[in-house]
Design an enzyme around this catalytic site. Structure first.
Site, PDB file in Angstrom:
ATOM      1  N   LYS A 126      -3.307 -79.875  23.690  1.00 36.43           N
ATOM      2  CA  LYS A 126      -4.277 -78.842  23.324  1.00 36.43           C
ATOM      3  C   LYS A 126      -3.449 -77.584  23.143  1.00 36.43           C
ATOM      4  O   LYS A 126      -2.641 -77.406  23.818  1.00 36.43           O
ATOM      5  CB  LYS A 126      -5.342 -78.732  24.171  1.00 36.43           C
TER       6      LYS A 126
HETATM    7  P1  NAD Z   1     -17.236 -74.367  16.451  1.00 39.59           P
HETATM    8  O1  NAD Z   1     -16.452 -72.967  16.571  1.00 39.59           O
HETATM    9  O2  NAD Z   1     -17.432 -74.823  15.057  1.00 39.59           O
HETATM   10  O3  NAD Z   1     -18.645 -74.128  17.174  1.00 39.59           O
HETATM   11  C1  NAD Z   1     -18.953 -73.604  18.178  1.00 39.59           C
HETATM   12  C2  NAD Z   1     -20.475 -73.443  18.217  1.00 39.59           C
HETATM   13  O4  NAD Z   1     -20.819 -72.811  19.411  1.00 39.59           O
HETATM   14  C3  NAD Z   1     -20.935 -72.056  17.350  1.00 39.59           C
HETATM   15  O5  NAD Z   1     -22.337 -72.386  16.775  1.00 39.59           O
HETATM   16  C4  NAD Z   1     -20.945 -70.621  18.334  1.00 39.59           C
HETATM   17  O6  NAD Z   1     -21.964 -69.879  17.982  1.00 39.59           O
HETATM   18  C5  NAD Z   1     -21.715 -71.978  19.402  1.00 39.59           C
HETATM   19  N1  NAD Z   1     -21.514 -70.800  20.807  1.00 39.59           N
HETATM   20  C6  NAD Z   1     -20.562 -70.350  21.161  1.00 39.59           C
HETATM   21  N2  NAD Z   1     -20.843 -69.769  22.378  1.00 39.59           N
HETATM   22  C7  NAD Z   1     -22.338 -70.106  22.689  1.00 39.59           C
HETATM   23  C8  NAD Z   1     -23.274 -69.844  23.504  1.00 39.59           C
HETATM   24  N3  NAD Z   1     -23.046 -68.956  24.634  1.00 39.59           N
HETATM   25  N4  NAD Z   1     -24.454 -70.539  23.483  1.00 39.59           N
HETATM   26  C9  NAD Z   1     -24.839 -71.226  22.462  1.00 39.59           C
HETATM   27  N5  NAD Z   1     -23.821 -71.439  21.444  1.00 39.59           N
HETATM   28  C10 NAD Z   1     -22.586 -70.736  21.494  1.00 39.59           C
HETATM   29  O7  NAD Z   1     -16.643 -75.097  17.511  1.00 39.59           O
HETATM   30  P2  NAD Z   1     -16.710 -76.908  17.582  1.00 39.59           P
HETATM   31  O8  NAD Z   1     -15.515 -77.400  16.645  1.00 39.59           O
HETATM   32  O9  NAD Z   1     -18.332 -77.330  16.861  1.00 39.59           O
HETATM   33  O10 NAD Z   1     -16.553 -77.478  18.933  1.00 39.59           O
HETATM   34  C11 NAD Z   1     -17.660 -77.296  19.825  1.00 39.59           C
HETATM   35  C12 NAD Z   1     -17.382 -77.959  20.989  1.00 39.59           C
HETATM   36  O11 NAD Z   1     -17.070 -79.393  20.915  1.00 39.59           O
HETATM   37  C13 NAD Z   1     -16.175 -77.477  21.846  1.00 39.59           C
HETATM   38  O12 NAD Z   1     -16.218 -77.773  23.108  1.00 39.59           O
HETATM   39  C14 NAD Z   1     -14.988 -78.355  21.507  1.00 39.59           C
HETATM   40  O13 NAD Z   1     -13.908 -78.246  22.064  1.00 39.59           O
HETATM   41  C15 NAD Z   1     -15.620 -79.707  21.152  1.00 39.59           C
HETATM   42  N6  NAD Z   1     -15.041 -80.698  20.200  1.00 39.59           N
HETATM   43  C16 NAD Z   1     -14.665 -80.286  19.113  1.00 39.59           C
HETATM   44  C17 NAD Z   1     -14.180 -81.215  18.047  1.00 39.59           C
HETATM   45  C18 NAD Z   1     -13.967 -81.043  16.758  1.00 39.59           C
HETATM   46  O14 NAD Z   1     -13.865 -81.785  16.014  1.00 39.59           O
HETATM   47  N7  NAD Z   1     -14.380 -79.763  16.106  1.00 39.59           N
HETATM   48  C19 NAD Z   1     -14.059 -82.514  18.707  1.00 39.59           C
HETATM   49  C20 NAD Z   1     -14.166 -82.767  20.062  1.00 39.59           C
HETATM   50  C21 NAD Z   1     -14.681 -81.880  20.760  1.00 39.59           C
END
Ligand code: NAD
Length: 432
Positions: A126
């Site tokens: 990561k």
């Molecule tokens: P992203 O940046 O696209 O979206 C994050 C979202 O969370 C946004 O809508 C943001 O406004 C919201 N957010 C942030 N702080 C917040 C709060 N305090 N309350 C409510 N909402 C809040 O990120 P993502 O890629 O969707 O990732 C989200 C999660 O999923 C993370 O934990 C990431 O590690 C995990 N993840 C992502 C992927 C991927 O392929 N993108 C894969 C596995 C896991």
């Protein structure tokens, strides 16, 4: 779809976010504790435990960036390569103001277990940069990304370490990494996944994590007697993972009654029209202000009377402080580490089932693997092929983990760790 940064959601307020979802947390201690419970349960040899707990390499780099206003700012970047016994290091890059070495180390270990559970030939890594991408211009983000790539370039490679998007990064950021890496190493699309389609990205990669979450939620509903077509769902976080999960849960017939992002949440008990919410979010940068729904805050969303709760924002959303108020029967972790170990204990006592991150959100890395394979083959798969192969992998992973839970009476999280540790430990013994 990229609802996330760097398309500047205007009202991002780090101070609100801190209160809502991110108490200071030792994420590495959390994932280490989960690892140790599973390792003890399966009586893993102490030497293997030591090898699997210890990251292979940790990099801390400084990235000077000339900002648009002429100031020079120094950013701190991290790349942790946790384990590569089953294949090259693989893991996303996060841009967020709270990124630190401890969090990146924890997320890198989760990647090792995730790739093993879905049985793709990768290890775990990561990366991240401590920054607020919503407050940076495109030029600043590009300079930051190219600077970071140059600093970690020597540890990357198609058969060594392959980054991908995570919170605060997207296909555009991957394109800059690929371009910067290519300046020194020649045209190398397989160096990153989650790229734009035009540059060798895979059909279906954008939706993959959310699609995987919805497949796992569907399987869990079947096993725990929840009728998905009558199920009410609440989703915290409406970026890549949350928005795709919401759309795909709606297509499975579930009623998504609430969603939220950093600016707040929206609720409608007859169900939100997901496609309209996505369109609103693309137009305004937030779900807040969506017409035909009541505003709620993030804490209210977590405690709504729903069947399925999907935390899909950041780690540490559900703690011992709010776990007692959660009414959902099923929690499916779209985010990494949204439920702390103490919250797990409370939820288990209250009869709430938690499907862990390392299983539920592994669809992203699964399609990243398909993207890498397509780049190496120089051959594009159809969207149907990507989605069918993803479906197969996710269902097989669910069955393996669920069967362990049935056979060994362990919580799904510990079963998932055991499934992963079995594979990584065996590869370690064979190499050692
Ligand atoms: P992203 O940046 O696209 O979206 C994050 C979202 O969370 C946004 O809508 C943001 O406004 C919201 N957010 C942030 N702080 C917040 C709060 N305090 N309350 C409510 N909402 C809040 O990120 P993502 O890629 O969707 O990732 C989200 C999660 O999923 C993370 O934990 C990431 O590690 C995990 N993840 C992502 C992927 C991927 O392929 N993108 C894969 C596995 C896991």
């Amino acid at each position: 779809m990229q609802v996330a940064t760097p398309t500047r959601p205007k009202e991002t307020k780090p101070s609100t976010e801190k209160q809502a979802v991110r108490p200071q947390m030792d994420f590495n201690r959390i994932t280490d504790e989960q690892f140790l419970i599973a390792a003890e349960e399966m009586k893993l040899e102490s030497e293997i435990q030591l090898l699997l707990r210890t990251p292979y390499r940790e990099m801390i780099v400084q990235i000077p960036v000339r900002l648009d206003d002429g100031r020079l700012e120094m950013f701190h970047g991290y790349r942790v390569q946790h384990n590569a016994v089953r294949g090259p290091y693989k893991g996303g890059i996060r841009y967020h103001y709270k990124v630190d070495l401890n969090e990146v180390r924890s997320l890198a270990a989760l990647m090792t277990w995730k790739t093993a559970i879905v049985d793709v030939p990768f290890g775990g890594a990561k990366g991240g940069v401590s920054c607020d991408p919503s407050a940076m211009s495109r030029a600043e983000l590009q300079a930051l990304t190219r600077g970071f790539t140059r600093k970690i370039d020597m540890a990357l490679g198609v058969y060594r370490d392959i980054p991908a998007p995570d919170v605060g990064t997207n296909a555009q950021v991957m394109a800059w990494i690929m371009d910067e890496y290519g300046k020194k190493n020649g045209y190398t699309p397989a160096i990153v996944t989650g790229k734009p389609l035009n540059l060798g990205g895979s059909l279906g990669r954008d939706a993959a994590t959310g699609r995987g979450v919805s497949i796992i939620a569907r399987e869990a509903c079947q096993c725990f007697d929840i009728d998905i077509k009558r199920a009410k769902v609440a989703i915290q976080g409406f970026g890549n993972v949350g928005s795709w999960t919401g759309r795909l849960m709606a297509r499975l017939g579930a009623k998504v009654v609430a969603v939220s992002d950093v600016n707040g949440g929206i609720f409608n008990e007859v169900g939100l029209d997901m496609e309209r919410v996505v369109a609103h979010c693309q137009a305004t940068g937030t779900v807040a202000g969506f017409k035909g729904a009541k505003s709620i805050d993030n804490e209210e969303l977590l405690t709504l009377d729903v069947d399925i709760l999907i935390p899909a924002a950041l780690g540490g959303a559900i703690t011992r402080d709010n776990a007692e108020s959660i009414k959902a029967r099923l929690i499916v972790e779209g985010a990494n580490s949204p439920v702390t170990p103490r919250a797990d204990e409370v939820l288990s006592r209250r009869g709430t089932t938690v499907v862990p991150d390392i299983l539920a959100n592994a669809g992203g890395v699964t399609v990243s693997y398909f993207e890498w394979v397509q780049n190496l083959q120089q051959f594009r798969w159809s969207a149907d092929r990507v989605n069918e192969e993803l479906e197969r992998k996710m269902v097989a992973a669910w069955r393996a983990v669920y069967n362990r839970t049935i056979d060994q009476h362990t919580p799904l999280r510990i079963s998932a760790y055991m499934e992963a540790l079995d594979k990584v430990a065996e590869a370690t013994r064979q190499r050692f």
